[in-house]
Write an enzyme that holds these catalytic residues in place. Structure first.
Site, PDB file in Angstrom:
ATOM      1  N   CYS A  98       2.108 -23.952  -9.362  1.00 18.23           N
ATOM      2  CA  CYS A  98       1.836 -23.344  -8.058  1.00 18.23           C
ATOM      3  C   CYS A  98       1.677 -21.838  -8.250  1.00 18.23           C
ATOM      4  CB  CYS A  98       3.000 -23.631  -7.108  1.00 18.23           C
ATOM      5  SG  CYS A  98       2.761 -22.898  -5.480  1.00 18.23           S
ATOM      6  N   CYS A 134      -5.472 -21.335  -7.024  1.00 17.68           N
ATOM      7  CA  CYS A 134      -4.536 -22.255  -6.369  1.00 17.68           C
ATOM      8  C   CYS A 134      -4.796 -23.625  -6.973  1.00 17.68           C
ATOM      9  CB  CYS A 134      -4.792 -22.274  -4.865  1.00 17.68           C
ATOM     10  SG  CYS A 134      -3.938 -23.622  -4.008  1.00 17.68           S
TER      11      CYS A 134
HETATM   12  N1  DGL Z   1      -1.088 -25.267  -5.084  1.00 14.97           N
HETATM   13  C1  DGL Z   1      -0.439 -24.075  -4.596  1.00 14.97           C
HETATM   14  C2  DGL Z   1      -0.867 -22.861  -5.384  1.00 14.97           C
HETATM   15  O1  DGL Z   1      -1.334 -23.004  -6.518  1.00 14.97           O
HETATM   16  C3  DGL Z   1      -0.667 -23.963  -3.136  1.00 14.97           C
HETATM   17  C4  DGL Z   1       0.389 -23.158  -2.480  1.00 14.97           C
HETATM   18  C5  DGL Z   1       0.452 -23.380  -1.004  1.00 14.97           C
HETATM   19  O2  DGL Z   1       0.934 -24.420  -0.608  1.00 14.97           O
HETATM   20  O3  DGL Z   1       0.025 -22.515  -0.268  1.00 14.97           O
HETATM   21  O4  DGL Z   1      -0.725 -21.752  -4.951  1.00 14.97           O
END
Ligand code: DGL
Length: 271
Positions: free
Chosen positions: A80, A191
């Site tokens: 994340c 992300c």
């Molecule tokens: N997959 C997460 C990232 O890489 C998303 C974070 C979120 O939920 O905003 O930032």
């Protein structure tokens, strides 16, 4: 609790994200290191992190890492970017006894690749304004121009399993097209949910724009760390199943995650 070396080698690697997005990292880890037992936590009951406070995100990350350590994890992968950009130093201090490998936007590869000298970074709101991203661009941007674009709504589309319907296409176009108008020739997926939107992003960006996902690099880094620490799984071990936990609705998460993973995943309820 200190595990002896053999138990450490066969212990699982814990991987987590705010939701199902981190499966884009998990699939690279599983492809490169099929003998490693993997535990994945999708905090879908609290996604998106990108719109939440730093305190909230830290409390969730601590809760999840403690859960993974209780399951015997020998290393943690933060899949994340939002967690990395905001609190990775604090997590590494707090869990100093456990190796933590963390994803971050691929600024350096993008700076090396761009010919126009203009790179677009697609990220959550929190990552877009995080000190971590600013530091990365300062350290590895090589003087190239980085246009950072927050993409609110994209995580929710992936969590809902709506990867390419009309609304998703319109939302993707609304953030990608302005970047193209500014002359970007390279897009960084900042992300881990966004690789699941890559076909739509690629459709609007066109073939001349390079889209960069750092997931494979994270998997390589995990392998290096495990070798260094003599914690790699025995290579003669059979490929290991994935243990999957979620704080979201297990039925919904199972349906979306199984589609993203390409095989049935059956999550347990995260305590
Ligand atoms: N997959 C997460 C990232 O890489 C998303 C974070 C979120 O939920 O905003 O930032």
């Amino acid at each position: 609790m200190t595990l002896p070396p053999l138990a450490l080698a066969t212990a699982p690697v814990g991987v987590f994200d705010s939701g199902v997005g981190g499966l884009s990292v998990l699939r690279e880890i599983h492809a490169q290191w099929p003998h490693e037992a993997l535990i994945y936590v999708a905090d879908s009951g609290h996604a998106p992190y990108g719109d939440k406070s730093v305190e909230f995100i830290e409390a969730r990350a601590v809760h999840i890492i403690e859960h993974l350590l209780r399951q015997g994890a020998k290393a943690i992968v933060v899949a994340c970017n939002t967690v990395t950009g905001l609190i990775i130093d604090r997590l590494r201090q707090r869990f100093a006894h456990c190796p933590i490998v963390a994803i971050e936007p691929a600024i350096k590869p993008a700076a090396l690749h761009t010919e126009s000298g203009i790179v677009g970074v697609l990220a959550t709101r929190q990552t877009a304004s995080s000190p971590g991203l600013a530091r990365l661009i300062h350290a590895h941007g090589q003087g190239k121009r980085f246009v950072v674009q927050a993409c609110p709504g994209w995580v929710e589309r992936v969590e809902a399993g709506k990867l390419d319907d009309k609304d998703t296409q319109a939302l993707v176009a609304s953030y990608v097209q302005p970047l193209l108008a500014q002359g970007v020739d390279t897009l960084v997926l900042g992300c881990t949910h966004y690789p699941f939107l890559a076909p739509v992003i690629g459709h609007f960006a066109g073939p001349s724009v390079q889209v960069i996902d750092p997931a494979a690099a994270v998997a390589r880094e995990l392998g290096r760390r495990l070798v260094q620490l003599r914690r790699s799984a025995p290579p003669d071990r059979l490929p290991q199943p994935i243990q999957f936990w979620t704080s979201g609705d297990p039925l919904h998460v199972a349906a979306v995650a199984s589609r993203l993973w390409g095989q049935t995943l059956s999550p347990l309820a995260l305590p």
